[in-house]
Design an enzyme around this catalytic site. Structure first.
Site, mmCIF file in Angstrom:
data_model
loop_
_atom_site.group_PDB
_atom_site.id
_atom_site.type_symbol
_atom_site.label_atom_id
_atom_site.label_comp_id
_atom_site.label_asym_id
_atom_site.label_seq_id
_atom_site.Cartn_x
_atom_site.Cartn_y
_atom_site.Cartn_z
ATOM 1 N N ARG A 67 -20.721 20.409 51.267
ATOM 2 C CA ARG A 67 -20.037 21.676 51.466
ATOM 3 C C ARG A 67 -20.763 22.569 52.470
ATOM 4 O O ARG A 67 -20.165 23.354 53.177
ATOM 5 C CB ARG A 67 -19.938 22.375 50.096
ATOM 6 C CG ARG A 67 -19.075 23.602 50.104
ATOM 7 C CD ARG A 67 -19.011 24.178 48.713
ATOM 8 N NE ARG A 67 -17.869 23.665 47.984
ATOM 9 C CZ ARG A 67 -17.772 23.663 46.654
ATOM 10 N NH1 ARG A 67 -18.779 24.088 45.938
ATOM 11 N NH2 ARG A 67 -16.702 23.235 46.059
ATOM 12 N N ASN A 116 -33.722 16.545 33.181
ATOM 13 C CA ASN A 116 -33.549 16.979 31.794
ATOM 14 C C ASN A 116 -34.890 16.975 31.052
ATOM 15 O O ASN A 116 -35.187 17.871 30.272
ATOM 16 C CB ASN A 116 -32.524 16.080 31.105
ATOM 17 C CG ASN A 116 -31.148 16.262 31.720
ATOM 18 O OD1 ASN A 116 -30.469 17.245 31.460
ATOM 19 N ND2 ASN A 116 -30.736 15.343 32.578
ATOM 20 N N GLY A 134 -26.840 3.937 35.136
ATOM 21 C CA GLY A 134 -27.965 3.094 34.758
ATOM 22 C C GLY A 134 -29.256 3.871 34.892
ATOM 23 O O GLY A 134 -29.240 5.069 35.168
ATOM 24 N N SER A 172 -29.385 14.754 45.567
ATOM 25 C CA SER A 172 -30.358 13.674 45.699
ATOM 26 C C SER A 172 -29.718 12.305 45.462
ATOM 27 O O SER A 172 -29.980 11.355 46.187
ATOM 28 C CB SER A 172 -31.540 13.895 44.751
ATOM 29 O OG SER A 172 -31.093 14.271 43.477
ATOM 30 N N LYS A 175 -27.467 10.457 27.174
ATOM 31 C CA LYS A 175 -28.933 10.333 27.198
ATOM 32 C C LYS A 175 -29.603 11.584 27.749
ATOM 33 O O LYS A 175 -30.761 11.845 27.449
ATOM 34 C CB LYS A 175 -29.369 9.081 27.937
ATOM 35 C CG LYS A 175 -28.790 8.952 29.336
ATOM 36 C CD LYS A 175 -29.674 9.468 30.413
ATOM 37 C CE LYS A 175 -28.851 10.011 31.536
ATOM 38 N NZ LYS A 175 -29.493 10.148 32.805
#
Length: 341
Positions: free
Chosen positions: A35, A256, A136, A14, A191
């Site tokens: 790939r 996450n 960022g 993405s 983070k």
């Protein structure tokens, strides 16, 4: 950057696709290497990356290719958006093509065995390349949808920073420059771990005060660690530190965060990762970070706590209770406390 020379983007995920589209939108010819020939063909025919950015039109300036050698030979500027685990395997065979090239890492992660950040792996593979990182508060889908976004390019190589700013800067995308490559990249990697905790907290119905406490203590903790490793603490007050931490810890779009949310709903780690269907770098980062923090004797209660939840059978409530019982220290580590004594 001359119009004729294409820019390479390595990776069909993405973020790679979002950056390729930004470049093409600024009038550059982009060779996006992936790939999987089927994926390349699908993008070529339908102008959409079906697996990663459904519904986003891939601009005509983006040319999906499966020949890595061709992409590297044709380009001076190469954006690397490969998963951390694949980086060495993909690039090592082509080291002679990387000499003198500008390689900019877009991947936020840490290599498990070596504790190396992505740009350090690039340096290992291609010691004669010019290296930078881009990091960022940058969710790929929002970039692709032209939400106003800012990012940081970091390198000791000033000309590389200027080149990246020149090709990526646009109406909805601002690029700031930094010389603290290590700090910027460490912010991007660390983070992810705290985003897992935030996702859990939300799934468990914890309040805004709790979330805010977790994010702020996470910032203190990751800065403390980064400074012990040689980064500049001020970097963490910028986009690559607090900026990235806020978006990843408060957005359901963050991978996450999604893993943490699933864990908070009672799924096991394996089930949470399966539900996501993609790699959440934070899980890998957590293991290496816990070991490195112990080694460097850096106090990281949230990292230790999350490790205990994922791998030692603790609950988030137990971890937060321990955090609340710990001795209250000063709020901000790098401010002198002598005024209070």
């Amino acid at each position: 950057m001359t119009q004729q020379q294409p820019i390479a983007v390595l990776g069909g995920g993405s973020f790679g696709t979002a950056v390729a589209n930004l470049l093409a939108g600024n009038g550059h010819r982009v060779l996006q290497w992936m790939r999987d020939p089927e994926q390349a063909e699908a993008i070529r025919v339908n102008r959409e990356n079906p697996r990663y950015l459904k519904g986003i039109k891939v601009l005509d300036g983006v040319e999906p290719v499966t020949d890595l050698q061709q992409a590297l030979s044709a380009s001076q500027l190469v954006f690397v958006a490969l998963p951390s685990s694949a980086l060495r395997g993909v690039l090592t065979p082509h080291v002679e093509l990387l000499t003198g090239k500008m390689l900019v890492s877009l991947t936020k992660g840490i290599e498990a065995q070596t504790f190396k950040l992505m740009s350090e792996i690039l340096q290992d593979i291609a010691p004669k390349a010019r290296i930078g990182v881009l990091s960022g508060p940058n969710l790929a889908r929002e970039i692709a949808e032209h939400a106003l976004t800012a990012t940081v390019v970091a390198s000791e190589d000033e000309e590389l920073c200027q080149q990246v700013q020149a090709v990526l800067h646009g109406r909805t995308f601002r690029v700031y420059a930094s010389a603290d490559r290590f700090g910027v990249e460490l912010g991007g990697a660390l983070k992810n771990v705290y985003a897992i905790i935030s996702g859990m907290a939300v799934a468990l119905g914890m309040g805004e005060n709790t979330k805010s406490m977790l994010i702020t203590r996470a910032l203190a903790e990751m800065t403390r660690f980064a400074v012990s490793q040689g980064a500049n603490p001020m970097t963490f007050l910028g986009l690559a530190g607090v900026g990235d931490l806020i978006v990843t810890c408060s957005s359901p779009k963050s991978r996450n965060y999604q893993v943490g949310f699933a864990l908070g709903q009672g799924l096991s780690l394996d089930e949470a990762v399966t539900r996501l269907g993609e790699v959440a770098e934070g899980v890998n980062t957590l293991k290496v970070l816990k070991a490195r923090a112990q080694e460097a004797q850096v106090y990281m209660p949230l990292v230790a706590g999350l490790h205990a939840i994922l791998f030692e059978g603790r609950t988030l409530e137990q971890v937060i209770e321990l955090l609340m019982r710990a001795e209250p220290k000063t709020d901000v580590d790098f401010i002198s406390t002598s005024d209070f004594n």
